[in-house]
Design a protein around this motif. Structure first.
Motif, mmCIF file in Angstrom:
data_model
loop_
_atom_site.group_PDB
_atom_site.id
_atom_site.type_symbol
_atom_site.label_atom_id
_atom_site.label_comp_id
_atom_site.label_asym_id
_atom_site.label_seq_id
_atom_site.Cartn_x
_atom_site.Cartn_y
_atom_site.Cartn_z
ATOM 1 N N GLY A 29 0.631 -1.333 -0.021
ATOM 2 C CA GLY A 29 0.146 0.004 -0.039
ATOM 3 C C GLY A 29 0.781 1.160 0.172
ATOM 4 O O GLY A 29 2.100 1.295 -0.375
ATOM 5 N N ARG A 30 0.197 2.243 0.206
ATOM 6 C CA ARG A 30 0.750 3.542 0.249
ATOM 7 C C ARG A 30 0.145 4.517 1.507
ATOM 8 O O ARG A 30 -0.777 4.531 1.745
ATOM 9 C CB ARG A 30 0.518 4.450 -0.942
ATOM 10 C CG ARG A 30 1.093 5.737 -1.268
ATOM 11 C CD ARG A 30 0.481 6.298 -2.497
ATOM 12 N NE ARG A 30 1.130 7.548 -2.750
ATOM 13 C CZ ARG A 30 0.892 8.292 -3.851
ATOM 14 N NH1 ARG A 30 -0.212 7.980 -4.622
ATOM 15 N NH2 ARG A 30 1.372 9.328 -3.969
ATOM 16 N N MET A 43 -3.334 10.161 4.486
ATOM 17 C CA MET A 43 -3.886 9.454 3.523
ATOM 18 C C MET A 43 -3.216 8.021 3.434
ATOM 19 O O MET A 43 -1.879 8.000 3.107
ATOM 20 C CB MET A 43 -3.810 10.411 2.182
ATOM 21 C CG MET A 43 -4.644 11.469 2.038
ATOM 22 S SD MET A 43 -4.615 12.490 0.423
ATOM 23 C CE MET A 43 -5.396 11.365 -0.557
ATOM 24 N N GLU A 45 -3.715 3.723 1.874
ATOM 25 C CA GLU A 45 -4.599 2.869 0.999
ATOM 26 C C GLU A 45 -3.658 1.715 0.673
ATOM 27 O O GLU A 45 -2.359 1.514 0.834
ATOM 28 C CB GLU A 45 -4.926 3.674 -0.271
ATOM 29 C CG GLU A 45 -3.913 4.068 -1.042
ATOM 30 C CD GLU A 45 -4.378 4.991 -2.500
ATOM 31 O OE1 GLU A 45 -5.378 4.660 -2.886
ATOM 32 O OE2 GLU A 45 -3.493 6.019 -2.677
ATOM 33 N N TRP A 49 -8.730 -1.273 1.233
ATOM 34 C CA TRP A 49 -8.949 -0.321 2.263
ATOM 35 C C TRP A 49 -8.363 1.050 2.054
ATOM 36 O O TRP A 49 -7.376 1.178 1.093
ATOM 37 C CB TRP A 49 -8.389 -0.972 3.611
ATOM 38 C CG TRP A 49 -6.949 -0.729 3.332
ATOM 39 C CD1 TRP A 49 -6.184 -2.001 3.039
ATOM 40 C CD2 TRP A 49 -5.861 -0.081 3.630
ATOM 41 N NE1 TRP A 49 -4.846 -1.903 3.109
ATOM 42 C CE2 TRP A 49 -4.730 -0.612 3.703
ATOM 43 C CE3 TRP A 49 -5.753 1.152 4.480
ATOM 44 C CZ2 TRP A 49 -3.308 -0.010 3.750
ATOM 45 C CZ3 TRP A 49 -4.725 1.728 4.615
ATOM 46 C CH2 TRP A 49 -3.495 1.269 4.327
ATOM 47 N N ARG A 50 -8.914 1.973 2.644
ATOM 48 C CA ARG A 50 -8.563 3.454 2.351
ATOM 49 C C ARG A 50 -8.831 4.159 3.619
ATOM 50 O O ARG A 50 -9.581 4.020 4.148
ATOM 51 C CB ARG A 50 -9.276 3.718 1.106
ATOM 52 C CG ARG A 50 -8.950 5.398 0.563
ATOM 53 C CD ARG A 50 -9.728 5.733 -0.476
ATOM 54 N NE ARG A 50 -9.281 7.110 -0.990
ATOM 55 C CZ ARG A 50 -8.403 7.082 -1.927
ATOM 56 N NH1 ARG A 50 -8.000 5.813 -2.624
ATOM 57 N NH2 ARG A 50 -7.889 8.250 -2.399
ATOM 58 N N GLN A 51 -7.890 5.068 3.863
ATOM 59 C CA GLN A 51 -8.160 6.209 5.264
ATOM 60 C C GLN A 51 -7.441 7.397 4.524
ATOM 61 O O GLN A 51 -6.757 7.686 3.948
ATOM 62 C CB GLN A 51 -7.000 5.681 6.213
ATOM 63 C CG GLN A 51 -7.036 6.367 7.354
ATOM 64 C CD GLN A 51 -8.401 6.535 8.225
ATOM 65 O OE1 GLN A 51 -8.985 5.501 8.257
ATOM 66 N NE2 GLN A 51 -8.850 7.721 8.465
ATOM 67 N N ASP A 52 -8.402 8.259 4.948
ATOM 68 C CA ASP A 52 -8.227 9.709 4.670
ATOM 69 C C ASP A 52 -8.722 10.534 6.036
ATOM 70 O O ASP A 52 -9.888 10.672 6.423
ATOM 71 C CB ASP A 52 -9.048 10.110 3.519
ATOM 72 C CG ASP A 52 -8.720 11.652 3.103
ATOM 73 O OD1 ASP A 52 -7.822 12.313 3.750
ATOM 74 O OD2 ASP A 52 -8.826 11.985 1.830
#
Length: 93
Positions: A29-30, A43, A45, A49-52
């Protein structure tokens, strides 16, 4: 983080643009820490899944990163290492 008083205002003072403070990429991910208008945007991801989120300081964003669902231990550690290196680099400037 070695500088507990580190705030985004130091980096974003007088700027109205987003600054990519740290950007970690792995096969898992990043994770990006961005400075914008005196705040830190986290940020992250990866597959599925993804988070911000937005935080007052880099330290708060780094602490929050620990509880992001789906984030692997490896990506977490690499992101913190990258953030620490960037913090030391900026402090030496």
């Amino acid at each position: 983080m070695t500088d507990a008083g580190l705030t985004p205002a130091r980096y974003a003072e007088g700027m109205n643009v987003t600054r990519h403070f740290s950007d970690t990429r792995t096969g898992e991910g990043r994770v990006r820490f961005l400075i914008q208008a005196g705040r830190v945007r986290l940020m992250a991801e990866g597959p599925g899944w993804r988070q911000d989120s937005t935080h007052a300081t880099l330290e708060e964003a780094a602490t929050f990163l620990a509880v992001v669902p789906g984030l692997s231990q490896t990506l977490y550690e690499e992101a913190l290492n990258d953030l620490e290196r960037q913090t030391q680099f900026d402090g030496a400037a």
